[in-house]
Design an enzyme around this catalytic site. Structure first.
Site, PDB file in Angstrom:
ATOM      1  NE  ARG A  88     -24.442   9.336  26.558  1.00 40.90           N
ATOM      2  CZ  ARG A  88     -23.328   9.997  26.827  1.00 40.90           C
ATOM      3  NH1 ARG A  88     -22.843   9.985  28.046  1.00 40.90           N
ATOM      4  NH2 ARG A  88     -22.695  10.674  25.892  1.00 40.90           N
ATOM      5  CD  GLU A 128     -20.782   5.592  23.917  1.00 39.28           C
ATOM      6  OE1 GLU A 128     -21.354   4.807  24.691  1.00 39.28           O
ATOM      7  OE2 GLU A 128     -20.504   6.769  24.229  1.00 39.28           O
TER       8      GLU A 128
END
Length: 774
Positions: A320, A723
């Site tokens: 990621r 997030e």
């Protein structure tokens, strides 16, 4: 008198967190508040005092002889498999048998009548070690020939090498990005109660009940249906309770079944911090080519991460980081590689952003390098490199950006924050040459939403309507203070057009909703909200069918109004309508399910659509630093963030505020430090500095982009909020960099490493001063 034309708690409206008053008054129930049955035992971990060593002998006789100690658990006492690896790589034992791989690694557990007795007895073990060489950081690990803990990933598009060679300008450098401790208010805790046959119930503080269930079953050697995991709420998680709870659940369950008594394990803060994983540290080598206007031509990035002794979630975390190494910028030619390095430290794990922040800050450093090299405003370079039309819309992983709103967000924030005038004022202030220097930066974020492990993009929910009209809601997500339960209940209330107060939100349990995904990746509301909507719509369809038959009506004749139902010209209360449906034997319960559409990912080729959509945001921060001490403060921050059509604006705004402060802490004050012996020295609030209330921006303006609506069919057209705003804290880091750069007339990128502690800032100032003098 109640206004019966509206419902309290509909979606897209402000509604107080369902447990807010309980949190404030101390009446909210956490795992440690559950009444202990008579005979409850307490466990505590005995840990390694060496960093890398072979175990020759472990003498636990003094431990067992301590008053109050019932027994000790070691690897020999595990009836099933001695492994709690969340990825199934079998590289993370509950207790090691031959070798310790980090200082503080759990070696055994003491089981005693009291927690204090267990804690004191754990210190009495006598262990004979043979010390081995160790490597603590990713560069040392590479130099020592340590392996990757999981397979690296490469993302590439175009020809980065030739494009770098041909670029009019080229810069290469290295950046170190520190880790971060989760510092949740409630530490790890597990409370296991044995049942008949193979059964065991585990109450714990985990973001991933199904994984805890599977791990407990794995170590006990029983099927998953013998294990029930229950979570009412957590006192914070931030990713630290996604996989790290496995150890504590396993120890409590093994002990509970061995002694047939309830067992609780709750480490103190020091042991919690030394024995559990954190955000991954990264060392990033970047090579960028660009033209005279500051437009990027090519990027090569090497991302080496401190992963710890086992794989844990390091594979998807480091993947990621690459997914977000472009942030909001188009790279015509790009090559990105991850290097998930094994180290002799605790296994690092999920943390809010899941590797994304480390990728985003690399992109912002590249922008900063270009700006200082060309003598331009960093915002000008950012705008020049934004994703856009005309072929500038393809990511390094070959997903097309179809919902791009970053240019509009940044333009609106630039205006509302008065960025240009304030930047001129900062430049004028610094031109006076005083001790106090200022900096300002406006940074964007583009953050992809979905689990990159595609199978996690699913959720279930269970909705009951009782015959008195009250509603019971259960779903697979976990509540850790973020307001997930409130939002999902709002969805159900809106579907039936009833007040929020009518809905009872119950604890997350594997006994009601099976095979749950972790509450992570900002997907809690997306997944569980849609699953709950599916369940509610099933019941609603049955109720409409009942009304059609009972009143000889057409489906269009039936309308759900606030707390009542209209059938042609007849209006009855919701309670009476439900009672009649029950008497007519209508099924008033449904299990809902949802899986995210459109996503796919081929890791081998580095191509696919790993994200369903993107969330966007921007922050403008102004700071001032003392060039004699390196101390600084944040004067003002303005944020404009995209959450689509917010399910609950006041909760979403709180999430943005909290994420920004946590992101700012990661990049400024929160420093993890291991000594040469491999001991974590920042292992308590006394040695690890999270942001305080006094550290927040003096002026703090946070707004949601209320004009945004998710183009994808998400829950009520909302977007994830957990997030993405974390990366907005990078604006503070970039502003600090500008303030430091002023001492050398902005001719050189300061290349601050993170966290930019006052010491780091001071050293950068002195380095630039020395360079200017030379």
């Amino acid at each position: 008198m109640k206004d019966d034309t509206t419902i309290r708690g509909a979606v897209h409206t402000d509604l107080q967190h369902d447990s807010a008053i309980k949190h404030a008054t101390g009446s909210a129930t956490y795992t440690d508040d559950i009444a202990e049955p008579v005979g409850t035992l307490h466990a505590y971990l005995g840990v390694s005092t060496e960093t890398h060593a072979r175990i020759h002998n472990m003498d636990l006789s003094a431990v067992c002889a301590t008053p109050g100690v019932v027994g000790v658990l070691t690897a020999d006492d595990i009836p099933g498999h001695n492994d709690i690896s969340p990825t199934g790589r079998e590289d993370e034992p509950v207790f090691p048998t031959e070798k310790v791989e980090f200082n503080g690694q759990p070696l055994f557990a003491v089981i005693a009548e009291t927690r204090d007795a267990a804690r004191r007895a754990a210190e009495l073990a006598e262990i004979d070690y043979e010390r081995l060489p160790h490597a603590l950081d990713p560069i040392a690990a590479q130099e020592a020939g340590y392996p990757h803990v999981t397979d690296p990933l490469t993302l590439q598009r175009g020809e980065a090498g030739p494009a770098l060679e041909a670029a009019p300008h080229r810069i290469s450098a290295r950046m170190s990005v520190g880790g971060q401790d989760h510092m949740y208010l409630e530490g790890h805790i597990a409370f296991a109660i044995p049942g008949e046959d193979d059964d065991v119930a585990v109450h714990c503080s985990t973001q991933h009940p199904s994984e805890a269930q599977h791990m407990v079953a794995h170590v006990l050697g029983v099927p998953s249906n013998a294990v029930a995991v229950n979570v009412r709420r957590m006192g914070g998680g931030f990713g630290g309770k996604e996989s790290q709870m496995n150890l504590f659940c396993a120890v409590a369950a093994i002990a509970a079944k061995k002694w047939n008594r309830a067992v609780k394990i709750r480490p103190d803060r020091d042991q919690d911090m030394t024995a559990t994983g954190k955000r991954h540290d990264f060392v990033i080598d970047y090579d960028v080519g660009f033209d005279d206007e500051g437009r990027i031509q090519a990027v090569d990035g090497q991302f080496a991460a401190r992963c710890g002794f086992s794989s844990d979630l390091s594979g998807p975390v480091t993947d990621r980081a690459l997914f977000h190494a472009d942030n909001a910028y188009f790279y015509p030619n790009v090559r990105l590689e991850s290097h998930p390095m094994k180290t002799n430290t605790v296994s690092n794990t999920a943390f809010r952003g899941f590797g994304g922040p480390q990728g985003v800050i690399a992109a912002e450093r590249i922008i900063e390098e270009i700006a200082y090299a060309l003598g331009k405003d960093t915002l000008e370079i950012r705008k020049a490199n934004f994703y856009g039309p005309d072929g500038r819309d393809l990511t390094p992983y070959h997903q097309k950006i179809e919902d791009n709103i970053i240019a509009r967000l940044v333009e609106e924030l630039e205006t509302s924050a008065d960025y240009q005038a304030r930047r001129r004022a900062v430049l004028d202030h610094n031109a006076l040459g005083g001790i106090i220097r200022r900096g300002i930066a406006l940074t964007p974020v583009k953050f992809g939403i979905s689990f990159t492990a595609t199978w996690y993009n699913q959720a279930g929910a269970l909705v009951h309507i009782y015959n008195d009209g009250s509603i019971h809601l259960n779903h697979g997500g976990t509540e850790m203070g973020q307001g997930l339960n409130t939002k999902v209940a709002q969805v159900v209330a809106d579907t039936f057009q009833v007040d929020f107060d009518r809905i009872k939100i119950t604890r997350t349990t594997t006994e009601k909703v099976p095979n749950t995904s972790a509450t992570a990746a900002s997907s809690g509301s997306d997944l569980n909200g849609m699953a709950a909507l599916d369940a509610a719509e099933q019941i609603k369809a049955r109720l409409i069918d009942f009304a059609v038959e009972r009143w000889q009506a057409e489906p269009d004749d039936i309308r759900f109004l606030p707390n009542r139902v209209e059938i042609r010209d007849e209006v009855i209360t919701f309670n009476d309508f439900i009672k009649q449906a029950y008497m007519a034997r209508v099924h008033l319960s449904a299990a809902g399910f949802y899986k995210t559409p459109k996503i796919h990912w081929d890791r081998a080729s580095g191509k696919g659509r790993p994200f369903y959509y993107y969330a966007y945001g921007a922050a403008c921060s102004e700071v001032e630093i003392d060039t004699l001490t390196g101390e600084y403060r944040v004067l003002r921050t303005d944020i404009l963030h995209d959450v689509g059509r917010s399910l609950n604006p006041v909760i979403d705004k709180g999430q943005v505020e909290g994420a920004f402060i946590q992101g700012m802490g990661w990049l400024t004050t929160e420093e993890l430090w291991w000594d040469d012996a491999g001991r974590l020295r920042t292992h308590a609030p006394s040695t690890y500095k999270i942001p305080l209330a006094s550290d927040r921006p003096r002026i703090f303006n946070v707004n949601l982009a209320d004009w945004s609506e998710n183009r994808e069919m998400t829950i009520k057209r909302s977007k994830a909020v957990g997030e993405p705003p974390f990366m907005l804290g990078i604006s503070v880091f970039e502003a600090l960099s500008m303030a430091v750069a002023s001492v050398a007339d902005y001719r050189e990128c300061p290349r601050l490493d993170a966290p930019a502690t006052p010491e780091c800032v001071l050293m950068a100032v002195e380095r630039l001063k020395a360079g200017r003098a030379a």
